[in-house]
Design an enzyme around this catalytic site. Structure first.
Site, mmCIF file in Angstrom:
data_model
loop_
_atom_site.group_PDB
_atom_site.id
_atom_site.type_symbol
_atom_site.label_atom_id
_atom_site.label_comp_id
_atom_site.label_asym_id
_atom_site.label_seq_id
_atom_site.Cartn_x
_atom_site.Cartn_y
_atom_site.Cartn_z
ATOM 1 N N SER A 124 108.740 -15.002 8.547
ATOM 2 C CA SER A 124 109.383 -13.892 9.242
ATOM 3 C C SER A 124 110.660 -13.479 8.514
ATOM 4 O O SER A 124 110.599 -13.004 7.387
ATOM 5 C CB SER A 124 109.643 -14.283 10.711
ATOM 6 N N HIS A 151 101.833 -13.326 14.946
ATOM 7 C CA HIS A 151 103.003 -13.588 14.096
ATOM 8 C C HIS A 151 103.056 -15.045 13.657
ATOM 9 O O HIS A 151 103.400 -15.356 12.518
ATOM 10 C CB HIS A 151 104.272 -13.211 14.860
ATOM 11 N N ASP A 173 99.377 -9.349 13.882
ATOM 12 C CA ASP A 173 100.804 -9.577 14.129
ATOM 13 C C ASP A 173 101.358 -8.460 15.024
ATOM 14 O O ASP A 173 101.387 -7.294 14.635
ATOM 15 C CB ASP A 173 101.565 -9.607 12.804
#
Length: 776
Positions: free
Chosen positions: A648, A755, A721
């Site tokens: 991320s 994610h 995601d």
């Protein structure tokens, strides 16, 4: 390509048995246990999925997409360790939402069937289980879909009987059109929003429900309240009234369901509406400053120590955190029967955060400021609303060393939370992490309300690392504690604060004995501008720095913004903590003979009026250079085989490090964002919009600097995601740029993954990709 598996030493660290669910009732000698699921298979992720209003709904099960259930529920007596399984359940069943009745004599839970959730219950004495109604619970919006009404009743949210699913008649509907409002404001980038009338109809169909009241003695059911999209329901301490929040139409196409227009009402015990407290529009355009809020009434809550007082908050600064104001928020309340004029209560100089109730002359209110990184704890007198509150703590939350801790609470049998007091209400209980330059030592203090002085009652002591979790509601001398040390995984105990008596709750074995003797060193160093840094260095058991050959190193980090350079280098871990190895962390590669520099410090400091992002690139370079130089000087790292990675925001960092340094042999970027113009209304701690500082957004986009990336870059991303800012297009476009520029890169898109990655096949393949990339 087919799913692949890394070498056995790495693969063996996937799917370790997780700790069970542990849930106490009112009797501290009895605990409910249930086994948590390991990673699901990829087939489990191939469920139907509706992406509506920021949610992912499984239309077959009427519940959020993805979650698995517990297995093998049982009760354990702590005085003799006797375990009794639940009886009468279908073999191989999975369960969710276990809950005790207030008196601890009954347990309710949901059984997961092929068509959805079904409510079941049993008496704790017999554990003979039986269902309450059909498998028609509506849990599409998440949360617990049922609640006890005292000891003899339950409210459960069911689907609306007879409702027909909408038909997709999009070809006859024509174009989808939206107008601007003419009101300036910002809304961050969201995914999976409603797109057209069919989405609206689908959301209404799956989100709408009807509450039913079940008498546990007669099993009789009757509808309670009105049908609709109920986003919140909470009972007053007296159980005579309920706060209900219903979603209003029209639904927004610009924000997720949590920000839709809604109406807050007070209902009576039969579900009839008594008063509408507020009707609020969709939260589509708030001022950009962090801490900005709506101007309507918000944060409705019951006063926990009063039969029926409802509180709420109103902004006094126009809702804009950038405005100068003597007071930002003020509390108001109404008392049953809710027909009078709202009573003004405490005014807050900062933004309202939370309340902790206790009694008429004692409550705590927290207010905060993002700009100042500040939280204030104030003591106030609910029965004297005009009385000036008194500041107990005024704390900069970046300063971990001076953190006074959190005031402990207990839950009453009516499910309302109040402060835990001692010595006839004269003292409160503080629990904290005890962060210190030599390592964290969690503690429990008593706080004297009259003098403001604290006295230490318990503290973790080396070589152990112990943490308190919560005090038992019915026996508040006892608290749950986890104990671990460097070579022993956490186990859980009941400890008596007064006598020191302990009851061991678990006896978990070391989950990966093959790595028991691996080395962990807390490495302290500093970057060139003097900011102190810290990282966790893991090396194989037989490695000795300075004597063994230098190792390949995987460095892993996640940037964090600070307003104060001194606070950026504070220690917030303990050298005595057990090393938890998650397959989503870099630590599995320790089993492959690599050194791992995990969570190496990546502070981004912006002191005073300076924004951290203005020097983000320069600061990540300094952080990385200092770390690499330290590892090389220690004789740990082979400078030609140092790799950097992150997930991320850490992936964003990784791309910048490859573009702006030549320190690394390669990079691994998972689920990252690389073009900041795709999130034009802010990202991470950046509250300015693209149109305010376009040069910052462009400079901070690794996509713009793709031509400078010479080291090989592995990009991994979940195809589904839904995280704001890291939509899969981010990695696809970054890879396309690298490919067109003739760079060395690889893109791995994981089917059905969000994610974070969930399926066993996905995680094993991810590790295979990372292992192979570094080997290349």
């Amino acid at each position: 390509m087919l799913y692949q598996t890394p070498t056995p030493a790495i693969a063996n660290l996937v799917n370790l048995k997780p700790d069970p669910l542990m849930l106490f009732g009112s009797d501290r000698n009895v605990i409910l246990l249930a086994d948590r699921p390991s990673y699901p298979g990829i087939e489990d992720l191939r469920q139907p999925k509706l992406k509506l209003a920021g949610r992912q709904i499984n239309p077959k099960l009427w519940m959020p997409y993805g979650p698995q259930g517990y297995r093998n529920p049982r009760l354990r007596r702590l005085d003799n360790n006797e375990e009794r399984p639940f009886r009468g359940l279908p073999e191989g069943s999975r369960f969710r939402f276990f809950n005790w009745s207030p008196d601890g004599k009954r347990i309710a839970f949901c059984l997961l069937t092929p068509t959805g959730l079904q409510l079941w219950t049993c008496l704790a004495e017999t554990l003979e289980c039986y269902p309450l109604g059909a498998a028609d619970i509506n849990n599409s919006l998440g949360g617990t879909p049922f609640d006890f009404l005292g000891n003899e009743g339950i409210l459960v949210k069911r689907r609306i009987a007879g409702a027909e699913p909408p038909k997709d008649d999009a070809p006859t509907l024509g174009p989808n059109v939206q107008d601007t409002s003419g009101v300036e404001g910002v809304s961050r980038t969201y995914t999976n929003l409603l797109k057209n009338k069919y989405d609206v109809d689908l959301f209404r169909y799956y989100a709408s429900g009807q509450l039913w009241r079940i008498d546990l003695n007669t099993k009789k059911e009757e509808p309670w309240g009105r049908a609709g999209i109920l986003s919140g329901l909470s009972a007053s301490p007296s159980r005579e009234y309920f706060l209900a929040t219903y979603v209003n139409e029209p639904f927004s196409f610009n924000v997720p369901y949590e920000k839709f227009a809604d109406r807050v009402e007070v209902l009576d015990a039969q579900g009839n509406s008594l008063i509408v407290l507020e009707e609020r529009p969709a939260q589509e355009q708030l001022p950009p400053a962090f801490g900005s809020v709506i101007t309507e009434r918000r944060r409705f809550t019951w006063r926990s120590d009063h039969p029926a007082q409802v509180y709420w908050t109103e902004a006094r600064d126009g809702g804009d955190a950038a405005n100068e104001a003597e007071f930002r928020d003020q509390l108001f309340y109404l008392e049953a029967p809710f027909t009078g004029t709202p009573v003004p209560s405490v005014k807050l100089p900062l933004r309202f955060g939370a309340i902790r109730w206790c009694r008429g002359d004692l409550a705590l209110v927290y207010d905060w400021s993002w700009q100042q990184r500040r939280q204030v704890t104030r003591r106030w007198w609910p029965d004297e609303p005009e009385r000036e509150p008194v500041v107990l703590f005024d704390h900069n939350w970046e300063d971990n060393y001076s953190d006074p801790g959190d005031f402990a609470t207990i839950t009453l049998r009516n499910d309302h939370v109040v402060l835990l007091t001692r010595e006839e209400g004269k003292k409160l209980v503080l629990t904290g992490n005890g962060h210190h330059p030599e390592g964290s030592r969690p503690f429990i203090d008593l706080y004297d309300l009259e003098s403001g002085q604290t006295s230490r009652q318990w503290q973790s002591a080396p070589p152990l690392y112990e943490r308190s979790f919560f005090f038992l509601d019915e026996h508040p001398d006892w608290f749950i504690m986890a104990r671990e040390q460097l070579t022993e995984r956490p186990n859980y105990f009941l400890r008596n604060l007064l006598s020191g008596e302990e009851i061991q709750l678990t006896d978990f074995e070391h989950p990966y004995p093959q790595l028991r003797d691996a080395n962990l060193e807390k490495v302290h160093y500093q970057r060139e501008d003097g900011v102190k840094l810290l990282g966790d260095l893991h090396t194989p058991a037989d490695f000795v720095a300075g004597k063994s050959e230098p190792l390949p190193v995987l460095m892993w980090a996640y940037p964090q913004e600070f307003k104060n350079a001194d606070k950026a280098g504070q220690v917030t871990t303990s050298p005595h903590q057990f090393t938890q190895i998650s397959p989503l962390s870099p630590l599995p590669f320790l089993a492959a003979g690599m050194a791992i520099f995990d969570d190496f410090a990546m502070p981004i400091v912006g002191e005073g009026d300076e924004e951290p992002n203005e020097t983000f690139i320069e600061q990540v370079q300094m952080n990385a250079r200092a770390a690499v130089e330290k590892l090389v000087s220690m004789g740990v790292a082979d400078p030609k085989r140092i790799y950097v990675g992150g997930h991320s925001y850490g992936a964003f960092m990784t791309a910048h490090l490859l573009a702006h340094t030549d320190l690394f042999a390669g990079g691994i970027a998972r689920s990252g964002a690389y073009n900041r113009t795709l999130t034009p209304f802010g990202f991470q701690a950046e509250e300015r919009s693209f149109w305010s500082v376009p040069e910052t957004y462009i400079k901070l986009s690794p996509f713009v600097h793709a031509d400078k990336i010479d080291a090989p870059l592995l990009l991994i991303h979940g195809e589904e995601d839904a995280n704001s800012g890291t939509y899969p297009i981010q990695s696809k476009r970054m890879f396309a740029a690298l490919n067109s520029l003739g760079k060395t890169a690889r893109l791995c898109m994981l089917p059905h993954e969000d994610h974070g990655y969930a399926a066993e096949e996905s995680i094993l393949h991810m590790l295979w990709e990372m292992e192979g990339w570094m080997a290349r």
